[in-house]
Design an enzyme around this catalytic site. Sequence first.
Site, short mmCIF file in Angstrom:
data_model
loop_
_atom_site.label_atom_id
_atom_site.label_comp_id
_atom_site.label_asym_id
_atom_site.label_seq_id
_atom_site.Cartn_x
_atom_site.Cartn_y
_atom_site.Cartn_z
N PHE A 1 -29.16 -35.78 0.47
CA PHE A 1 -29.49 -36.66 1.60
C PHE A 1 -29.10 -36.01 2.91
CE2 PHE A 1 -25.18 -37.67 0.35
CZ PHE A 1 -24.51 -37.85 1.55
N CYS A 2 -29.69 -36.52 4.00
CA CYS A 2 -29.38 -36.05 5.34
C CYS A 2 -29.68 -37.19 6.32
CB CYS A 2 -30.17 -34.80 5.69
SG CYS A 2 -31.96 -35.07 5.75
N THR A 3 -29.68 -36.92 7.60
CA THR A 3 -29.82 -37.97 8.61
C THR A 3 -31.17 -38.68 8.53
OG1 THR A 3 -28.43 -36.66 10.09
CG2 THR A 3 -29.64 -38.49 11.07
#
Length: 343
Positions: A205-207
Amino acid sequence: MPRKKPILSRHFFCQILSRHNIDMPDHSFLTAAFYKFIDLPDYAQRKAPLLAFCEERQVKGLILLAREGINSTIAGTPSNVHAVLAYLRQDPLLADLQHKESYADKAPFYRMKVRLKQEIVTMGIPGICPTQMAGTYVQPADWNALIADPEVVLIDTRNDYEVEIGSFRNAINPHIKTFAELPAWTEQAAQLQATTGKKPKVAMFCTGGIRCEKSTALLRAQGFDEVFHLEGGILKYLEQIPPEQSLWQGECFVFDERVSVGHGLIPGAHHLCRACRQPLEDGAQHSPLFETGVSCPRCHASTSATQKNSARERQRQWELAKTRQQTHIGAQLSKPRSNDPVP
């Protein structure tokens, strides 16, 4: 005695209107974040007309264009931002472009830039093609069940200063300073080694979704079969998942003047170092190494006396303009240490 009607906060009111595709009045600022991996052989020719269209409508922010696609965060009045989105979507290649919205009372950006890049998010590994190799998309509503599986290795693909202020429970922090360091980490990470002849399941996951989408393509190129990523990123999760059901802890760093957001995308409590464009650590403002607009404990040692003096002058000019109720953007716009402008 009659009960008083609850008073809705301005932000909560904006969230309701946004979910029902209703514009706020044009004195509010709408931030739209979007990206799309798509083959754009003519990306360089797109720069000038796109920049002109944004400037005509006083939309500010950053748009990255590369052969592999588009990555952007822009802000302005709702009608003008929606005009830019409509302009992009009239191209058949971008007709299904998705974006995320949030509202603010202050302008989150002060300039409009369109930049040409080798990659819309810099990994530095040739041949990684998310349009063909990305892992399985997972909707926010299904994310909790996936990462609760004890056989799933959960990896935060963001930079270390982002992870510091918030992440998912039990997520692995690779401790990288830039996204380009992630490939080397995946090659040697003990958590990603095959056991009993089989590579583990991995969730990333990331922003906003762009870095984890490219990361899953990287892992598939390295021979991983079961890789998943959070569609829409942390921001979509925080927008859709109620706090009482959430596995998120802390706040999410964003690449604009809000600095961080929490559930419902409500702006958080963190402040920004104007020199390194990273969130201030707890107690940083009380450190002898902190000087507003000049340095913080994180970046003090990495800048010279000449650079600090230049920053002091920018800060002085900015404060002077503020007292005169003028706009001065010099102290606001140190170069961000990321190629991911998604908030």
